[in-house]
Design a protein around this motif. Structure first.
Motif, PDB file in Angstrom:
ATOM      1  N   GLN A  87      39.847  49.681 -58.731  1.00 37.61           N
ATOM      2  CA  GLN A  87      41.295  49.855 -58.724  1.00 37.61           C
ATOM      3  C   GLN A  87      41.775  50.949 -59.668  1.00 37.61           C
ATOM      4  N   ARG A  88      41.151  51.070 -60.814  1.00 42.46           N
ATOM      5  CA  ARG A  88      41.707  51.958 -61.833  1.00 42.46           C
ATOM      6  C   ARG A  88      40.847  53.172 -62.149  1.00 42.46           C
ATOM      7  N   GLY A  89      39.551  53.098 -61.810  1.00 36.39           N
ATOM      8  CA  GLY A  89      38.678  54.216 -62.149  1.00 36.39           C
ATOM      9  C   GLY A  89      38.682  55.250 -61.045  1.00 36.39           C
ATOM     10  N   LYS A  90      38.273  56.459 -61.411  1.00 35.74           N
ATOM     11  CA  LYS A  90      38.153  57.496 -60.379  1.00 35.74           C
ATOM     12  C   LYS A  90      36.684  57.572 -60.001  1.00 35.74           C
ATOM     13  N   ILE A  91      36.271  56.759 -59.020  1.00 29.64           N
ATOM     14  CA  ILE A  91      34.866  56.790 -58.654  1.00 29.64           C
ATOM     15  C   ILE A  91      34.699  57.396 -57.262  1.00 29.64           C
ATOM     16  N   PRO A  92      33.645  58.162 -57.085  1.00 34.06           N
ATOM     17  CA  PRO A  92      33.406  58.736 -55.761  1.00 34.06           C
ATOM     18  C   PRO A  92      32.944  57.650 -54.795  1.00 34.06           C
ATOM     19  N   GLY A  93      33.283  57.780 -53.533  1.00 32.53           N
ATOM     20  CA  GLY A  93      32.863  56.808 -52.520  1.00 32.53           C
ATOM     21  C   GLY A  93      33.416  55.426 -52.778  1.00 32.53           C
ATOM     22  N   LYS A  94      34.689  55.381 -53.209  1.00 28.82           N
ATOM     23  CA  LYS A  94      35.304  54.110 -53.585  1.00 28.82           C
ATOM     24  C   LYS A  94      35.239  53.067 -52.471  1.00 28.82           C
ATOM     25  N   SER A  95      35.566  53.486 -51.252  1.00 26.22           N
ATOM     26  CA  SER A  95      35.609  52.508 -50.154  1.00 26.22           C
ATOM     27  C   SER A  95      34.196  52.031 -49.796  1.00 26.22           C
ATOM     28  N   LEU A  96      33.224  52.903 -49.992  1.00 26.62           N
ATOM     29  CA  LEU A  96      31.840  52.518 -49.726  1.00 26.62           C
ATOM     30  C   LEU A  96      31.403  51.436 -50.724  1.00 26.62           C
ATOM     31  N   VAL A  97      31.747  51.649 -51.994  1.00 28.10           N
ATOM     32  CA  VAL A  97      31.393  50.685 -53.034  1.00 28.10           C
ATOM     33  C   VAL A  97      32.079  49.347 -52.756  1.00 28.10           C
ATOM     34  N   GLU A  98      33.383  49.427 -52.406  1.00 24.46           N
ATOM     35  CA  GLU A  98      34.113  48.196 -52.119  1.00 24.46           C
ATOM     36  C   GLU A  98      33.475  47.491 -50.923  1.00 24.46           C
ATOM     37  N   GLY A  99      33.103  48.266 -49.919  1.00 20.68           N
ATOM     38  CA  GLY A  99      32.461  47.716 -48.725  1.00 20.68           C
ATOM     39  C   GLY A  99      31.173  46.971 -49.065  1.00 20.68           C
ATOM     40  N   LEU A 100      30.405  47.534 -49.983  1.00 22.92           N
ATOM     41  CA  LEU A 100      29.151  46.885 -50.384  1.00 22.92           C
ATOM     42  C   LEU A 100      29.427  45.503 -50.976  1.00 22.92           C
ATOM     43  N   PHE A 101      30.470  45.426 -51.813  1.00 23.25           N
ATOM     44  CA  PHE A 101      30.764  44.141 -52.450  1.00 23.25           C
ATOM     45  C   PHE A 101      31.411  43.155 -51.489  1.00 23.25           C
ATOM     46  N   LEU A 102      31.996  43.650 -50.414  1.00 24.31           N
ATOM     47  CA  LEU A 102      32.598  42.745 -49.431  1.00 24.31           C
ATOM     48  C   LEU A 102      31.594  42.345 -48.349  1.00 24.31           C
ATOM     49  N   SER A 103      30.452  43.052 -48.284  1.00 27.74           N
ATOM     50  CA  SER A 103      29.543  42.831 -47.157  1.00 27.74           C
ATOM     51  C   SER A 103      28.954  41.414 -47.061  1.00 27.74           C
ATOM     52  N   PRO A 104      28.842  40.641 -48.169  1.00 21.70           N
ATOM     53  CA  PRO A 104      28.384  39.262 -47.966  1.00 21.70           C
ATOM     54  C   PRO A 104      29.276  38.455 -47.022  1.00 21.70           C
ATOM     55  N   LEU A 105      30.519  38.936 -46.803  1.00 19.53           N
ATOM     56  CA  LEU A 105      31.396  38.252 -45.840  1.00 19.53           C
ATOM     57  C   LEU A 105      30.931  38.504 -44.414  1.00 19.53           C
ATOM     58  N   VAL A 106      30.246  39.621 -44.196  1.00 17.34           N
ATOM     59  CA  VAL A 106      29.899  40.038 -42.829  1.00 17.34           C
ATOM     60  C   VAL A 106      28.491  39.584 -42.448  1.00 17.34           C
ATOM     61  N   VAL A 107      27.544  39.745 -43.365  1.00 11.71           N
ATOM     62  CA  VAL A 107      26.164  39.360 -43.054  1.00 11.71           C
ATOM     63  C   VAL A 107      26.095  37.841 -42.978  1.00 11.71           C
ATOM     64  N   PRO A 108      25.508  37.296 -41.894  1.00 16.07           N
ATOM     65  CA  PRO A 108      25.455  35.840 -41.752  1.00 16.07           C
ATOM     66  C   PRO A 108      24.841  35.179 -42.994  1.00 16.07           C
ATOM     67  N   GLU A 109      25.506  34.114 -43.451  1.00 14.15           N
ATOM     68  CA  GLU A 109      25.110  33.455 -44.673  1.00 14.15           C
ATOM     69  C   GLU A 109      23.702  32.872 -44.571  1.00 14.15           C
ATOM     70  N   LEU A 110      23.347  32.412 -43.376  1.00 14.29           N
ATOM     71  CA  LEU A 110      22.000  31.869 -43.193  1.00 14.29           C
ATOM     72  C   LEU A 110      20.947  32.938 -43.462  1.00 14.29           C
TER      73      LEU A 110
END
Lengths: 264, 276, 340
Positions: A87-110
């Motif tokens: 949210q506050r830092g200037k990091i490259p590939g911000k949406s990619l990083v966010e996507g990585l942390f959200l991906s456990p929602l997408v990959v089947p939990e099993l």
């Protein structure tokens, strides 16, 4: 709903499917019969007594609470700094990083659960508890990152600059401005994380051991063996506990706000 | 400037290490190179599964039931979301809370409710006998119908919330404008509200499908051994028979299915997005 | 004159974009300086560099005679009012104002006293216990001002402070800020894109374009004598005429008169008189706006606009009609000669 018979009917049907099964569980938990047959016969509270004193449930309840608290704390401890960076830092590939942390929602939990079972429990010979804490924390990560960040994303981005201008050091700015702004988000994320971990089935099922069962798994095992009203009583108790949490949530942050954070 | 740009990295690092070691790498290994199994072996097994009629039935059941539940959740969830988002009643908040509440409740408890209703001496069977439609309660539990009902109950709140936020962000003034131009309520819904909230509805549908196609508790409790799905299959390969190659192949099919459906739907929104 | 802050050859670029280009500027002590210009002219970037929210890529900034080029914002002791006000939503009005004082470790009776003094200065002492959310936009703006003033800053910096207020409040706040500046004798730097605001409030106005200063000076010096066409246009000069002997001339619409024939006595002493055709005549409250077309030396039609106060018109005058042949003229003193 006036003048919209089709939409109204569909909506009513939706509510029936969501709510009615829960009401049947409550109704059958008071039956004075050995089976789940309908309609309930008589009225008794003895199933509640049995559920509350059934050792596998009581120990599993404590396990579930402990696991939920530990993995929630861990997810927040790891997730909040990530939110701040996003949210506050200037990091490259911000949406990619966010996507990585959200991906456990997408990959089947099993799939994740099985991976951890295979590599942490079988491969690295770690205990079920270690694997469960890691697995649950992974599932909670998206909440810790996304829901916590939601309150910060809404805040005026200049408040931190304002604090610096008034003489606050970066650390002081974080403690007196950023953290208080994060608080509602942290609370929502903690609540969602706790509930999610506590109710989890697939991960807990794959990573359980003989010594460590969670409550949903114990209930699942019990249902597999016998359908008797004790499980209905246990369910009703769980429902009561959930209602208390829901009321707390509604009174403090508001339901819609908490769940608004998951989507988008 | 350099101090400012280095700080985010230091905040990110623990999280990145954790998510890579605890999630991305193990999942990758499990899907493509589990211990003692060659990647080639997994793909051989994958090929066998795709041609084996028994496995085909399971894959098709998972895909089919997932799509059916997705459709039902949209058909029931959108009207609720729409009515709530456009309601001016002061009870709208209560109804919204009631729709969200089931999300907090354990899946085991919610699914157990269907056992009470659909079981051999359950409420629905007794009602059918009582009304004289049948002499004996029909088999309702351990059917695909039971799975569909259970999954619908499970994922309807999710569908409602995501549809709700999709509809709420469509300016209600547009509804009024369309009505002012002579469109009926129904026409306004189909020509204004639904096209404008379409991207959100697609997200909603994708979430429901991903959840339904990978859910474990519901097919386990309501489907029985006759109606296996990929999730129950995956569990027995890993915990009962400990057949890593088959488990990896099943997990791959499940993951591909989820990504395929979300990919198709996001493509669909992109095309829609160009029109609206 | 004492210098409160100075920019010496300051540039700031974002990637390929040069936001501020080799800027030299002195901010005078105890005066109100406005940075005026269209969006993207570098005025906000300049202000933010002064406040410490951005380091110059080139050049130096001094505050109170000391180099402050790389000093972090918290070490500069400047009071900044943000365009969005940036009030802390989790604190009351009084807590917002007390924030900078707590950091400066101002002890208790004194702290409350200074909070209340600042709030009284902006007329909000009665709302000290409220949360920012419960205030109107104008009130939030005053809280932001009070918060900035309470720390007794070396300079008060205002970034488009009035742009989020409605038109009436905006005009009212102009004199309010002037009053506060006079009472506190603070050095103020104000960023705005509104020339009326700058003309009314400034001791010194600095007109900027593409990161460079186009003209600076007191409003009463700048307004009648714009240095170039950009400044003239920005200050509301609408008529530009190329005269074969005198070059580019400009005149304000209210200084351009329209005569029906060629007989009016004023024409004799006119600095410039041109035959024109009326293209439109519009009623605008106190003014009548007459648009005419003249043919310039190159044979092109050039529009000239004249605004006439309606109460100065002769009784019974029905106004001009489209197509009327007229003479437009102006006094010599109202003609401004521009370079190029």
């Amino acid at each position: 709903m006036k003048g919209r018979p089709l939409i109204g009917t569909l909506a009513v049907l939706g509510y029936i499917i969501m709510i009615v099964p829960i009401l049947f569980v409550v109704a059958i938990s008071f039956t004075d019969s050995q089976t789940l047959s309908f309609p309930p016969k008589g009225f008794t509270l003895r199933w509640f007594g049995e559920a509350a004193s059934y050792a596998p449930f009581t120990s599993a309840l404590l396990n579930s609470l402990g696991l939920a608290i530990v993995s929630t704390a861990l997810a927040l401890a790891i997730g909040i700094p990530v939110t701040l960076a996003i949210q506050r830092g200037k990091i490259p590939g911000k949406s990619l990083v966010e996507g990585l942390f959200l991906s456990p929602l997408v990959v089947p939990e099993l799939v994740v659960g099985l991976a951890l079972y295979q590599q942490i429990m079988v491969g690295l010979q770690q205990t079920s508890l270690v694997a469960l804490v890691i697995g649950h924390t992974i599932i909670l990560m998206p909440y810790a990152v996304r829901v916590t960040g939601a309150s910060l994303a809404l805040a005026d981005p200049f408040v931190e600059e304002a604090a610096r201008g008034l003489g606050a050091s970066p650390f002081k700015t974080f403690m007196t401005v950023t953290l208080p702004l994060l608080r509602p988000g942290i609370f929502s994320a903690a609540l969602l994380s706790f509930i999610t971990s506590f109710n989890n089935v697939p991960m807990s099922l794959l990573l359980q051991s003989r010594k460590f069962h969670t409550l949903p798994i114990s209930m699942l095992d019990y249902i597999q063996q016998s359908y008797d009203p004790m499980i209905a009583a246990m369910s009703t108790l769980l429902l009561a506990g959930t209602i208390v949490i829901a009321i707390v949530a509604e009174r403090t942050v508001g339901f819609a706000k908490i769940f608004g954070g998951i989507n988008k | 400037m350099s101090a400012m740009s280095r700080k985010p990295l230091f905040l990110l690092l623990p999280g990145l290490i954790f998510i890579l070691l605890g999630f991305a790498i193990p999942s990758g290994i499990m899907l493509f190179a589990p211990p003692g199994v060659g990647t080639g072996e997994i793909f051989v097994r994958l090929g066998e599964m795709l041609t084996d009629p028994f496995e085909q039935a399971i894959i098709l059941r998972t895909l089919g039931l997932g799509l059916i539940v997705m459709a039902i959740c949209l058909i029931l969830g959108f009207p609720i979301a729409y009515l709530l988002a456009r309601s001016t009643s002061r009870y709208a908040g209560v109804w919204l809370a009631l729709a969200i509440f089931p999300l907090l409740l354990s899946n085991v408890v919610r699914t157990f409710g269907w056992i009470v209703i659909l079981g051999s001496k359950g409420a629905l069977g007794q009602l059918i006998v009582f009304l004289g439609f049948a002499d004996e309660a029909p088999q309702l539990l351990y059917t695909e119908l039971a799975i569909v009902l259970g999954l619908t109950q499970l994922f309807l709140p999710l569908a409602i919330i995501s549809c709700y936020s999709a509809v709420a962000q469509v300016d209600a003034g547009l509804d009024d404008a369309a009505r002012g131009l002579g469109a009926s309520k129904t026409r306004t819904l189909w020509t204004v509200v639904i096209p404008l909230s379409a991207p959100g509805l697609v997200v909603s549908a994708t979430l429901v499908f991903a959840g339904s196609a990978t859910a474990y508790t519901t097919p386990y409790l309501l489907g029985g051994s006759a109606n296996r799905m990929l999730s129950t299959e995956l569990f027995s390969y890993s915990a009962v028979t400990v057949d890593w190659a088959s488990a990896s192949a099943t997990a791959l099919i499940m993951t591909i299915l989820v990504f395929l459906v979300s990919g198709v739907s996001s493509l669909a929104t992109r095309r829609k997005g160009m029109v609206s | 004159m004492t210098i409160a802050a100075e920019f010496i050859g300051v540039s700031q670029s974002f990637g390929d974009f040069l936001a501020v280009d080799n800027l030299d500027l002195k901010i005078e002590e105890g005066k109100l300086t406005t940075l005026l210009g269209p969006s993207g002219c570098g005025k906000t970037t300049t202000l933010r560099m002064l406040a410490g929210y951005g380091t110059p890529t080139k050049g130096r900034i001094t505050i109170g005679g000391k180099d402050a080029t790389t000093l972090p914002p918290e070490k500069r002791n400047l009071g900044m009012v943000f365009q969005s006000y940036a009030l802390f939503p989790h604190m009351t009005v009084a807590e917002n104002v007390a924030y900078g004082l707590k950091i400066r470790k101002v002890a208790q009776p004194e702290r409350t006293k200074r909070v209340m003094e600042s709030l009284e200065l902006v007329g909000l002492a009665h709302l000290a216990g409220r949360r920012p959310k419960a205030l109107s936009g104008g009130q939030q703006q005053r809280v932001a001002l009070a918060r900035a003033i309470a720390i007794r800053p070396a300079l008060l910096l205002l970034d488009e402070p009035l742009s989020n207020l409605d038109a009436r409040l905006r005009v009212q706040m102009r004199s309010e800020i002037r009053r506060i500046q006079a009472e506190t004798s603070l050095s103020v730097v104000l960023v705005t894109h509104d020339q009326d605001e700058a003309l009314e409030m400034s001791d010194t106005m600095v007109l900027m374009r593409e990161g460079k200063i186009m003209q600076q000076g007191a409003p009463e010096q700048v307004f009648p004598a714009p240095a170039n066409r950009f400044v003239a246009e920005f200050l509301g000069y609408e008529n530009f005429i190329v005269d074969p002997t005198r070059g580019l001339l400009t005149v304000r619409p209210e200084h351009l008169r329209v005569a029906s024939g060629e007989t009016e006595p004023a024409l004799a002493s006119a600095g410039l008189a041109l035959p024109a055709t009326v293209t439109s005549s519009a009623y605008r409250g106190v003014d009548l706006v007459i648009t005419t077309a003249v043919v310039n030396a190159a044979g092109e039609e050039v529009p000239l606009v004249s605004t006439v106060r309606r109460d100065s018109l002769a009784a019974g005058f029905a106004g001009h009609n489209r197509g009327d042949k007229v003479t437009v003229y102006t006094r010599e003193v109202d003609l401004v000669s521009l370079p190029g």
